[in-house]
Design a protein around this motif. Structure first.
Motif, mmCIF file in Angstrom:
data_model
loop_
_atom_site.group_PDB
_atom_site.id
_atom_site.type_symbol
_atom_site.label_atom_id
_atom_site.label_comp_id
_atom_site.label_asym_id
_atom_site.label_seq_id
_atom_site.Cartn_x
_atom_site.Cartn_y
_atom_site.Cartn_z
ATOM 1 N N ARG A 128 0.825 -1.214 0.000
ATOM 2 C CA ARG A 128 0.000 0.000 0.000
ATOM 3 C C ARG A 128 0.859 1.264 0.000
ATOM 4 O O ARG A 128 0.527 2.252 -0.672
ATOM 5 N N GLU A 133 -0.030 5.262 -0.645
ATOM 6 C CA GLU A 133 -0.750 5.613 0.578
ATOM 7 C C GLU A 133 0.217 6.089 1.656
ATOM 8 O O GLU A 133 1.383 5.672 1.711
ATOM 9 N N ASP A 137 -1.637 7.040 7.822
ATOM 10 C CA ASP A 137 -3.060 6.765 7.590
ATOM 11 C C ASP A 137 -3.350 5.267 7.699
ATOM 12 O O ASP A 137 -4.372 4.849 8.248
#
Length: 267
Positions: A128, A133, A137
């Motif tokens: 990810r 990303e 988060d």
């Protein structure tokens, strides 16, 4: 092929690619003659080869062995050692005691399941992050739903095994993998809110093995012996003690909160 057809296809025959024994002749292990081609391997190398079907590099094998040695705590108070030792003290067979200890080593909070979840999180998180990303988060999204395994430790948040293993990994040139770097970055994020969530041996072990290219299932098999080096001496000592004397609990130490004692009258 499925259902009855699949069952019929496998009825009366073992279809395998891992090996077979031919009594009186030879044994095949992952396509090799066990007694002719693999006798030069030490046990750790053979075990790893059997799990993943390829030979780990010598430095990787040395690191795996170091990981196992570092978890060999001969302390019968530890949860899995206690089970094995109690079995020995109760005069169960050594095999049953050791197997029981290995079985409970799959514990979710700080055993095998925690390690598998840690490795799975590291692998998916790395994908990810590479896809763009933000790590913070991902971390806070995960903690909002469940714990991140491999961080924090009861009694003392400092894990004495980390500097030992990291020094060995550095000496072997295995300290710069992407999963290990990610594990440290996750720790940095967690520590901004939770000062006790330092990385522990679970995340370190999972990261180093992930950087060797193993899958979660392969990791599960590879780590089976991880506590056995410390478990065996606990069983050996427990069998030498008088039966029933390992962690005996007097009745006065039992906190009973059930129904009160009843008076029984004879008829």
């Amino acid at each position: 092929m499925k259902g009855p057809q699949l069952l019929q296809h496998n009825s009366g025959v073992l279809r395998t690619s891992v090996g077979a024994a031919f009594p009186g002749s030879h044994a095949v292990y992952r396509g090799k003659n066990l007694h002719r081609d693999l006798q030069q391997l030490d046990w750790v190398a053979l075990y790893a080869y059997g799990v993943i079907g390829r030979h780990l590099a010598p430095e990787q094998l040395e690191l795996v062995q170091a990981l196992w040695v570092s978890t060999s705590y001969p302390d019968s108070r530890l949860w899995n050692n206690r089970v094995a030792a109690l079995a020995g003290n109760a005069r169960s067979s050594v095999n049953l005691g050791m197997i029981a200890g290995v079985a409970v080593s799959e514990a979710t909070v700080y055993g095998g399941n925690a390690a598998l979840r840690s490795m799975r999180f590291l692998q998916t998180t790395l994908e990810r992050v590479r896809a763009g990303e933000a790590l913070a988060d991902i971390v806070w999204g995960e903690t909002a739903q469940r714990r991140i395994y491999g961080y924090g430790r009861p009694i003392n948040s400092t894990d004495e095994r980390l500097p030992v293993i990291l020094a060995i990994a550095e000496r072997l040139g295995l300290h710069q993998g992407a999963h290990l770097a990610l594990a440290f970055e996750i720790e940095k994020v967690l520590l901004t809110r939770y000062q006790q969530l330092h990385m522990n041996f679970t995340a370190l072990h999972a990261a180093l093995v992930a950087d060797m290219g193993l899958s979660v299932r392969e990791y599960q098999l590879l780590r089976v012996p991880v506590f056995m080096g410390g478990m065996a001496p606990c069983v050996a000592e427990a069998t030498e003690k008088p039966e029933g004397t390992l962690f005996p609990t007097p009745c006065a130490a039992v906190a009973y909160e059930g129904p009160a004692a009843r008076a029984w009258t004879g008829r």
